[in-house]
Design a protein around this motif. Structure first.
Motif, mmCIF file in Angstrom:
data_model
loop_
_atom_site.group_PDB
_atom_site.id
_atom_site.type_symbol
_atom_site.label_atom_id
_atom_site.label_comp_id
_atom_site.label_asym_id
_atom_site.label_seq_id
_atom_site.Cartn_x
_atom_site.Cartn_y
_atom_site.Cartn_z
ATOM 1 N N GLY A 94 1.080 -1.200 0.104
ATOM 2 C CA GLY A 94 -0.295 0.136 -0.190
ATOM 3 C C GLY A 94 1.210 1.098 0.051
ATOM 4 O O GLY A 94 0.541 2.113 0.519
ATOM 5 N N GLY A 95 2.080 1.185 -0.214
ATOM 6 C CA GLY A 95 2.796 2.591 -0.592
ATOM 7 C C GLY A 95 3.429 2.532 1.183
ATOM 8 O O GLY A 95 3.992 3.695 0.667
ATOM 9 N N ARG A 96 3.312 1.768 2.158
ATOM 10 C CA ARG A 96 3.276 3.152 3.353
ATOM 11 C C ARG A 96 4.857 2.491 3.642
ATOM 12 O O ARG A 96 5.204 2.883 4.669
ATOM 13 C CB ARG A 96 2.564 1.718 4.206
ATOM 14 N N ALA A 97 5.763 1.486 2.693
ATOM 15 C CA ALA A 97 7.312 1.248 3.384
ATOM 16 C C ALA A 97 8.214 1.961 2.016
ATOM 17 O O ALA A 97 8.067 1.729 1.124
ATOM 18 C CB ALA A 97 7.726 0.051 2.746
ATOM 19 N N VAL A 98 8.402 3.543 3.220
ATOM 20 C CA VAL A 98 8.874 4.292 2.342
ATOM 21 C C VAL A 98 10.461 4.069 2.805
ATOM 22 O O VAL A 98 11.180 5.294 3.213
ATOM 23 C CB VAL A 98 8.339 5.725 2.115
ATOM 24 N N PRO A 99 11.462 3.977 1.652
ATOM 25 C CA PRO A 99 12.954 3.862 2.588
ATOM 26 C C PRO A 99 13.811 4.927 2.078
ATOM 27 O O PRO A 99 12.987 5.609 0.936
ATOM 28 C CB PRO A 99 13.519 2.505 1.180
ATOM 29 N N SER A 100 14.546 5.227 2.520
ATOM 30 C CA SER A 100 15.293 6.517 2.384
ATOM 31 C C SER A 100 16.657 6.368 1.108
ATOM 32 O O SER A 100 17.195 7.125 0.256
ATOM 33 C CB SER A 100 15.961 6.740 3.100
ATOM 34 N N SER A 114 19.441 -6.724 4.400
ATOM 35 C CA SER A 114 18.994 -6.489 5.123
ATOM 36 C C SER A 114 18.624 -4.536 5.099
ATOM 37 O O SER A 114 18.272 -3.815 4.298
ATOM 38 C CB SER A 114 20.805 -5.977 6.328
ATOM 39 N N ALA A 115 17.747 -4.376 6.256
ATOM 40 C CA ALA A 115 17.071 -2.761 6.793
ATOM 41 C C ALA A 115 17.527 -2.696 7.716
ATOM 42 O O ALA A 115 16.871 -3.257 8.884
ATOM 43 C CB ALA A 115 15.727 -3.172 6.214
ATOM 44 N N THR A 116 17.652 -1.197 7.646
ATOM 45 C CA THR A 116 17.881 -0.103 9.337
ATOM 46 C C THR A 116 16.410 0.634 9.292
ATOM 47 O O THR A 116 16.557 1.766 8.786
ATOM 48 C CB THR A 116 18.932 0.047 9.028
ATOM 49 N N PRO A 117 15.396 -0.154 9.959
ATOM 50 C CA PRO A 117 14.944 0.957 10.350
ATOM 51 C C PRO A 117 14.343 2.227 10.620
ATOM 52 O O PRO A 117 13.761 3.556 10.093
ATOM 53 C CB PRO A 117 13.641 0.622 10.906
ATOM 54 N N ALA A 118 15.521 2.594 11.542
ATOM 55 C CA ALA A 118 15.782 4.133 12.668
ATOM 56 C C ALA A 118 15.958 4.876 10.875
ATOM 57 O O ALA A 118 15.840 6.189 10.983
ATOM 58 C CB ALA A 118 17.250 3.527 12.948
#
Length: 187
Positions: A94-100, A114-118
């Motif tokens: 739903g487009g909710r995950a927006v990575p930098s 790997s992902a770093t949510p911070a």
């Protein structure tokens, strides 16, 4: 194709992809080309003249590109990877995950991504390059899901499970990991 001087100095294919030529004294007649990270590596015999090297680099680039075209689209650079992540987030989350940032890395030897949510960054192992697109897509969705839920609890798997080929992709990656752990995987 442009050429820079020196061993292992990248050239650039017409589409801007870096190309490195590796000369090998052990290689007598064969020439091969493969992806290493975001770079195309062309391995040639050390005895080749520069003219033979140039001729074979062109041939191998053509073969590699033809093989890729037959396989369908595949994500090869960080820009394409970020674009693919955005599309997958819209399609499955739903487009909710927006990575930098989303990028390929060569220093992940024990995990596919790997992902770093911070800081909302995602990194994918360059060992995924060349795998089927639906497998890379699964790893992207998996890491995008971590931007929404940090752990691997039921809520995470519910979100990640929106990717319809999750089970097949997980099985594929388990098979690859099994083969690699026993030295069965090809270079």
């Amino acid at each position: 194709m442009s050429r820079n001087a020196g061993p292992e100095q990248p050239r650039f294919a017409p589409d801007g992809t870096p190309v490195v030529v590796r000369r090998s004294a052990r290689r007598k007649r064969t020439v091969s080309a493969f992806w290493e990270g975001g770079t195309i590596v062309v391995a040639v015999p050390a005895r080749f003249t520069h003219a033979q090297e140039d001729e074979w680099v062109q041939k191998m680039l053509h073969r590699l590109k033809s093989k890729e075209a037959a396989k369908g689209p595949n994500v090869r650079n960080d820009v394409e990877l970020a674009s693919r992540a955005k599309l997958l987030s819209e399609r499955h989350l739903g487009g909710r995950a927006v990575p930098s940032s989303v990028r390929w890395v060569s220093n992940q030897n024990s995990r596919w991504g790997s992902a770093t949510p911070a800081d909302r960054s995602i990194r994918l192992s360059d060992e995924l390059q060349g795998m089927p697109e639906w497998v890379v897509d699964y790893v992207l969705v998996h890491e995008l899901s971590h931007l929404l839920v940090a752990g691997h609890g039921p809520r995470f798997w519910e979100i990640c499970g929106a990717y319809p080929e999750m089970d097949q992709a997980r099985a594929f990656l388990e098979g690859v990991a099994y083969a690699q752990s026993r030295g069965l995987a090809a270079d």
